[in-house]
Design a protein around this motif. Sequence first.
Motif, short mmCIF file in Angstrom:
data_model
loop_
_atom_site.label_atom_id
_atom_site.label_comp_id
_atom_site.label_asym_id
_atom_site.label_seq_id
_atom_site.Cartn_x
_atom_site.Cartn_y
_atom_site.Cartn_z
N LEU A 1 0.83 -1.21 0.00
CA LEU A 1 0.00 0.00 0.00
C LEU A 1 0.86 1.26 0.00
CD1 LEU A 1 -2.81 -1.08 2.50
CD2 LEU A 1 -3.08 -0.62 0.05
N LEU A 2 1.94 1.25 0.76
CA LEU A 2 2.85 2.40 0.77
C LEU A 2 3.48 2.62 -0.60
CD1 LEU A 2 4.61 1.96 4.22
CD2 LEU A 2 2.92 3.69 3.59
N ARG A 3 3.89 1.55 -1.24
CA ARG A 3 4.50 1.67 -2.58
C ARG A 3 3.53 2.24 -3.60
NH1 ARG A 3 7.63 -3.95 -2.21
NH2 ARG A 3 9.46 -3.17 -1.14
N ARG A 4 2.24 1.95 -3.40
CA ARG A 4 1.22 2.44 -4.33
C ARG A 4 0.61 3.76 -3.86
NH1 ARG A 4 -3.18 -1.21 -4.92
NH2 ARG A 4 -2.71 -2.18 -2.93
N CYS A 5 1.26 4.41 -2.87
CA CYS A 5 0.80 5.71 -2.33
C CYS A 5 -0.64 5.64 -1.84
CB CYS A 5 0.96 6.81 -3.38
SG CYS A 5 2.66 7.07 -3.88
N ARG A 6 -0.95 4.55 -1.11
CA ARG A 6 -2.30 4.36 -0.59
C ARG A 6 -2.27 4.15 0.92
NH1 ARG A 6 -5.62 1.16 -5.10
NH2 ARG A 6 -7.28 2.11 -3.90
N ALA A 7 -1.47 4.94 1.60
CA ALA A 7 -1.31 4.81 3.05
C ALA A 7 -2.63 4.98 3.79
CB ALA A 7 -0.30 5.82 3.57
N SER A 8 -3.58 5.70 3.22
CA SER A 8 -4.87 5.90 3.88
C SER A 8 -5.64 4.59 4.04
CB SER A 8 -5.71 6.91 3.11
OG SER A 8 -6.04 6.40 1.83
N GLU A 9 -5.25 3.55 3.29
CA GLU A 9 -5.93 2.27 3.37
C GLU A 9 -5.31 1.32 4.40
OE1 GLU A 9 -6.50 0.55 -0.52
OE2 GLU A 9 -6.95 2.52 -1.37
N ILE A 10 -4.25 1.75 5.05
CA ILE A 10 -3.61 0.93 6.09
C ILE A 10 -4.50 0.95 7.32
CG2 ILE A 10 -1.59 0.68 7.58
CD1 ILE A 10 0.02 2.01 5.29
N THR A 11 -4.64 -0.20 7.95
CA THR A 11 -5.49 -0.33 9.13
C THR A 11 -5.14 0.74 10.16
OG1 THR A 11 -5.65 -2.71 8.78
CG2 THR A 11 -6.17 -1.90 10.99
N PRO A 12 -6.15 1.44 10.67
CA PRO A 12 -5.90 2.48 11.67
C PRO A 12 -5.09 1.92 12.86
CG PRO A 12 -8.17 2.57 10.95
CD PRO A 12 -7.58 1.33 10.34
N GLY A 13 -4.10 2.68 13.27
CA GLY A 13 -3.27 2.29 14.40
C GLY A 13 -2.04 1.49 14.02
N PHE A 14 -2.06 0.86 12.85
CA PHE A 14 -0.92 0.02 12.46
C PHE A 14 0.33 0.86 12.21
CE2 PHE A 14 -2.41 -4.41 10.94
CZ PHE A 14 -3.20 -4.56 12.06
N ILE A 15 0.19 2.02 11.58
CA ILE A 15 1.37 2.85 11.30
C ILE A 15 2.07 3.22 12.60
CG2 ILE A 15 2.18 5.08 10.43
CD1 ILE A 15 0.08 4.81 8.20
N ASP A 16 1.32 3.67 13.58
CA ASP A 16 1.92 4.03 14.87
C ASP A 16 2.64 2.84 15.49
OD1 ASP A 16 0.95 6.61 14.68
OD2 ASP A 16 -0.84 6.19 15.86
N ASP A 17 2.03 1.67 15.40
CA ASP A 17 2.65 0.47 15.97
C ASP A 17 3.91 0.09 15.20
OD1 ASP A 17 0.67 0.36 17.87
OD2 ASP A 17 -0.42 -1.30 16.94
N TYR A 18 3.86 0.17 13.87
CA TYR A 18 5.05 -0.15 13.07
C TYR A 18 6.20 0.80 13.40
CZ TYR A 18 2.36 -3.28 9.98
OH TYR A 18 1.61 -4.30 9.47
N VAL A 19 5.89 2.07 13.57
CA VAL A 19 6.93 3.04 13.93
C VAL A 19 7.47 2.73 15.32
CG1 VAL A 19 7.39 5.48 14.39
CG2 VAL A 19 6.08 4.83 12.36
N ALA A 20 6.58 2.42 16.26
CA ALA A 20 7.01 2.09 17.62
C ALA A 20 7.89 0.84 17.66
CB ALA A 20 5.79 1.90 18.52
N LEU A 21 7.61 -0.12 16.78
CA LEU A 21 8.41 -1.34 16.70
C LEU A 21 9.69 -1.15 15.89
CD1 LEU A 21 5.54 -3.91 16.08
CD2 LEU A 21 7.05 -3.83 18.09
N ASN A 22 9.85 0.03 15.29
CA ASN A 22 10.99 0.33 14.43
C ASN A 22 10.99 -0.52 13.15
OD1 ASN A 22 13.33 1.84 13.82
ND2 ASN A 22 14.63 0.15 14.47
N TRP A 23 9.79 -0.82 12.66
CA TRP A 23 9.67 -1.52 11.38
C TRP A 23 9.49 -0.51 10.25
CZ3 TRP A 23 5.79 -6.10 12.53
CH2 TRP A 23 6.33 -6.91 13.51
N LEU A 24 8.92 0.64 10.57
CA LEU A 24 8.78 1.76 9.63
C LEU A 24 9.30 3.01 10.31
CD1 LEU A 24 5.11 1.41 8.25
CD2 LEU A 24 7.22 0.78 7.07
N GLU A 25 9.73 3.98 9.49
CA GLU A 25 10.16 5.26 10.03
C GLU A 25 9.71 6.36 9.09
OE1 GLU A 25 14.41 5.26 10.28
OE2 GLU A 25 14.67 5.07 8.12
#
Length: 74
Positions: free
Chosen positions: A26-50
Motif C-alpha cells: 500500500l505504501l509503494r502504491r501511495c495508498r497509506a490511507s488504506e492501512i489499518t488504523p493504528g498500524f502505522i503508529d505500531d510499526y513506527v514504535a516497533l521500528n519496522w517503519l520510520e
Amino acid sequence: MTPSPRLSPVLRREALRNALLETVDLLRRCRASEITPGFIDDYVALNWLEWSGGSLKLTITGRNICKQVAARLD
C-alpha cells in the motif's frame, strides 16, 4: 485488515507481522490511507517503519521482517 485493540501484545505483534507485506504494498502504491488504523503508529514504535521526509519507509528491521514473512509464504 480489521483492527482489534483488545489483542494481547503478542497477538497484536503477530497481526502486524502478518499485515506488513500488504502495508508495504500500500505504501509503494501511495495508498497509506488504506492501512489499518493504528498500524502505522505500531510499526513506527516497533521500528519496522520510520518517517523520512514526510513519508514512511521500511527500516532495516522492517525489511528483515518482510523477508521472514515472505519466506514463510514460500
